[in-house]
Design a protein around this motif. Structure first.
Motif, PDB file in Angstrom:
ATOM      1  N   ASP A   1       7.216  -4.118 -17.616  1.00 24.99           N
ATOM      2  CA  ASP A   1       5.912  -4.540 -18.117  1.00 24.99           C
ATOM      3  C   ASP A   1       4.910  -4.616 -16.966  1.00 24.99           C
ATOM      4  OD1 ASP A   1       6.857  -4.710 -20.694  1.00 24.99           O
ATOM      5  OD2 ASP A   1       7.163  -6.889 -20.633  1.00 24.99           O
ATOM      6  N   LYS A   2       5.326  -5.220 -15.842  1.00 29.36           N
ATOM      7  CA  LYS A   2       4.454  -5.315 -14.673  1.00 29.36           C
ATOM      8  C   LYS A   2       4.148  -3.936 -14.098  1.00 29.36           C
ATOM      9  CE  LYS A   2       5.880  -9.929 -13.251  1.00 29.36           C
ATOM     10  NZ  LYS A   2       6.568 -10.711 -12.222  1.00 29.36           N
ATOM     11  N   PHE A   3       5.151  -3.074 -14.129  1.00 34.10           N
ATOM     12  CA  PHE A   3       4.996  -1.728 -13.584  1.00 34.10           C
ATOM     13  C   PHE A   3       3.904  -0.949 -14.335  1.00 34.10           C
ATOM     14  CE2 PHE A   3       6.454   2.727 -12.966  1.00 34.10           C
ATOM     15  CZ  PHE A   3       6.500   2.746 -11.570  1.00 34.10           C
ATOM     16  N   PHE A   4       3.807  -1.194 -15.634  1.00 35.73           N
ATOM     17  CA  PHE A   4       2.840  -0.473 -16.454  1.00 35.73           C
ATOM     18  C   PHE A   4       1.511  -1.201 -16.627  1.00 35.73           C
ATOM     19  CE2 PHE A   4       6.570   1.999 -17.547  1.00 35.73           C
ATOM     20  CZ  PHE A   4       6.050   3.281 -17.542  1.00 35.73           C
ATOM     21  N   GLU A   5       1.326  -2.315 -15.934  1.00 38.70           N
ATOM     22  CA  GLU A   5       0.038  -3.003 -15.993  1.00 38.70           C
ATOM     23  C   GLU A   5      -0.987  -2.229 -15.169  1.00 38.70           C
ATOM     24  OE1 GLU A   5       0.537  -6.991 -14.563  1.00 38.70           O
ATOM     25  OE2 GLU A   5       1.637  -7.624 -16.337  1.00 38.70           O
ATOM     26  N   GLY A   6      -2.186  -2.142 -15.658  1.00 33.73           N
ATOM     27  CA  GLY A   6      -3.263  -1.489 -14.917  1.00 33.73           C
ATOM     28  C   GLY A   6      -3.146   0.023 -14.924  1.00 33.73           C
ATOM     29  N   ALA A   7      -4.073   0.638 -14.216  1.00 36.28           N
ATOM     30  CA  ALA A   7      -4.138   2.099 -14.163  1.00 36.28           C
ATOM     31  C   ALA A   7      -3.127   2.632 -13.153  1.00 36.28           C
ATOM     32  CB  ALA A   7      -5.546   2.541 -13.776  1.00 36.28           C
ATOM     33  N   PHE A   8      -2.683   3.836 -13.386  1.00 32.51           N
ATOM     34  CA  PHE A   8      -1.762   4.513 -12.474  1.00 32.51           C
ATOM     35  C   PHE A   8      -2.535   5.550 -11.683  1.00 32.51           C
ATOM     36  CE2 PHE A   8       1.151   8.154 -11.701  1.00 32.51           C
ATOM     37  CZ  PHE A   8       1.963   7.542 -10.765  1.00 32.51           C
ATOM     38  N   ASP A   9      -2.404   5.495 -10.372  1.00 28.28           N
ATOM     39  CA  ASP A   9      -3.062   6.459  -9.491  1.00 28.28           C
ATOM     40  C   ASP A   9      -1.971   7.267  -8.796  1.00 28.28           C
ATOM     41  OD1 ASP A   9      -4.338   7.855  -7.437  1.00 28.28           O
ATOM     42  OD2 ASP A   9      -5.793   6.255  -7.091  1.00 28.28           O
ATOM     43  N   GLU A  10      -1.719   8.465  -9.311  1.00 29.64           N
ATOM     44  CA  GLU A  10      -0.649   9.307  -8.785  1.00 29.64           C
ATOM     45  C   GLU A  10      -0.867   9.647  -7.316  1.00 29.64           C
ATOM     46  OE1 GLU A  10       1.197  13.746  -9.444  1.00 29.64           O
ATOM     47  OE2 GLU A  10       0.517  12.659 -11.219  1.00 29.64           O
ATOM     48  N   GLU A  11      -2.089   9.979  -6.957  1.00 34.01           N
ATOM     49  CA  GLU A  11      -2.381  10.327  -5.561  1.00 34.01           C
ATOM     50  C   GLU A  11      -2.088   9.156  -4.632  1.00 34.01           C
ATOM     51  OE1 GLU A  11      -6.173  12.159  -4.869  1.00 34.01           O
ATOM     52  OE2 GLU A  11      -5.944  13.485  -6.601  1.00 34.01           O
ATOM     53  N   GLU A  12      -2.442   7.971  -5.046  1.00 32.90           N
ATOM     54  CA  GLU A  12      -2.174   6.778  -4.234  1.00 32.90           C
ATOM     55  C   GLU A  12      -0.665   6.551  -4.102  1.00 32.90           C
ATOM     56  OE1 GLU A  12      -2.674   2.019  -4.761  1.00 32.90           O
ATOM     57  OE2 GLU A  12      -4.451   3.223  -5.227  1.00 32.90           O
ATOM     58  N   ALA A  13       0.064   6.711  -5.192  1.00 33.21           N
ATOM     59  CA  ALA A  13       1.515   6.530  -5.160  1.00 33.21           C
ATOM     60  C   ALA A  13       2.163   7.543  -4.221  1.00 33.21           C
ATOM     61  CB  ALA A  13       2.094   6.655  -6.563  1.00 33.21           C
ATOM     62  N   LEU A  14       1.737   8.795  -4.293  1.00 36.26           N
ATOM     63  CA  LEU A  14       2.304   9.839  -3.432  1.00 36.26           C
ATOM     64  C   LEU A  14       1.916   9.639  -1.974  1.00 36.26           C
ATOM     65  CD1 LEU A  14       1.850  12.942  -5.753  1.00 36.26           C
ATOM     66  CD2 LEU A  14       3.980  11.718  -5.216  1.00 36.26           C
ATOM     67  N   ALA A  15       0.706   9.186  -1.732  1.00 37.68           N
ATOM     68  CA  ALA A  15       0.272   8.914  -0.356  1.00 37.68           C
ATOM     69  C   ALA A  15       1.116   7.796   0.256  1.00 37.68           C
ATOM     70  CB  ALA A  15      -1.208   8.556  -0.327  1.00 37.68           C
ATOM     71  N   GLU A  16       1.412   6.782  -0.536  1.00 39.37           N
ATOM     72  CA  GLU A  16       2.243   5.673  -0.064  1.00 39.37           C
ATOM     73  C   GLU A  16       3.655   6.157   0.269  1.00 39.37           C
ATOM     74  OE1 GLU A  16       4.155   1.757  -2.081  1.00 39.37           O
ATOM     75  OE2 GLU A  16       1.993   2.007  -2.388  1.00 39.37           O
ATOM     76  N   ILE A  17       4.198   7.011  -0.560  1.00 39.29           N
ATOM     77  CA  ILE A  17       5.530   7.573  -0.315  1.00 39.29           C
ATOM     78  C   ILE A  17       5.515   8.449   0.933  1.00 39.29           C
ATOM     79  CG2 ILE A  17       7.296   9.147  -1.200  1.00 39.29           C
ATOM     80  CD1 ILE A  17       6.426   8.113  -4.049  1.00 39.29           C
ATOM     81  N   ALA A  18       4.477   9.269   1.087  1.00 32.12           N
ATOM     82  CA  ALA A  18       4.376  10.158   2.243  1.00 32.12           C
ATOM     83  C   ALA A  18       4.246   9.360   3.536  1.00 32.12           C
ATOM     84  CB  ALA A  18       3.189  11.107   2.080  1.00 32.12           C
ATOM     85  N   GLU A  19       3.551   8.234   3.464  1.00 32.93           N
ATOM     86  CA  GLU A  19       3.350   7.391   4.647  1.00 32.93           C
ATOM     87  C   GLU A  19       4.656   6.736   5.093  1.00 32.93           C
ATOM     88  OE1 GLU A  19       1.020   3.305   5.604  1.00 32.93           O
ATOM     89  OE2 GLU A  19      -0.164   4.863   4.611  1.00 32.93           O
ATOM     90  N   ASN A  20       5.518   6.428   4.151  1.00 34.70           N
ATOM     91  CA  ASN A  20       6.791   5.796   4.474  1.00 34.70           C
ATOM     92  C   ASN A  20       7.899   6.400   3.613  1.00 34.70           C
ATOM     93  OD1 ASN A  20       8.891   4.193   5.254  1.00 34.70           O
ATOM     94  ND2 ASN A  20       8.158   2.357   4.237  1.00 34.70           N
ATOM     95  N   PRO A  21       8.434   7.568   4.040  1.00 40.00           N
ATOM     96  CA  PRO A  21       9.474   8.209   3.239  1.00 40.00           C
ATOM     97  C   PRO A  21      10.855   7.575   3.390  1.00 40.00           C
ATOM     98  CG  PRO A  21       9.023   9.523   5.173  1.00 40.00           C
ATOM     99  CD  PRO A  21       8.031   8.380   5.171  1.00 40.00           C
TER     100      PRO A  21
END
Length: 117
Positions: free
Chosen positions: A7-27
């Motif tokens: 439920d918390k995971f799906f709260e608010g908008a999802f920003d795919e670019e932000e999620a991927l940038a975070e993963i790329a920054e710390n793989p």
């Protein structure tokens, strides 16, 4: 994940670019290399080292027998007597993919640098 977590995971908008940038920054893996050696430290603190100095025969044998880079690296480690290092690689396909790609990328960079490229 519990249903509350979902439920918390799906709260608010999802920003795919932000999620991927975070993963790329710390793989989850940090890598370094020198002329002869490649090393990785995984997010759990596990460190492994793999030689970059290989014989032409070994490299040709491994790349001819295996198309998949995962299989190539596994065969290299076994041929070099480094089964212990192989066993240290986390059982997480994401981390394995980054490790394998960075190893072969480092090998290419070292070869090119040796050629003055």
């Amino acid at each position: 994940m519990t249903s509350t977590d979902l439920d918390k995971f799906f709260e608010g908008a999802f920003d795919e670019e932000e999620a991927l940038a975070e993963i790329a920054e710390n793989p989850g893996i940090e890598t370094r290399f020198s002329r002869d050696f490649f090393a990785a430290e995984f997010e759990d603190g596990t460190r492994i080292g793999v030689p970059l100095k290989l014989t032409r025969e070994l490299y040709a044998d491994v790349t001819e027998r295996f198309d998949d880079p995962f299989d190539q690296l596994e065969a290299l480690l076994i041929a070099l007597g480094l089964e212990d290092e192989l066993g240290k690689i986390p059982d997480d396909i994401r981390l394995q993919a980054v490790f394998v790609e960075r190893y072969f990328d480092a090998l290419t960079k070292v070869q090119n640098a040796s050629l003055g490229k």
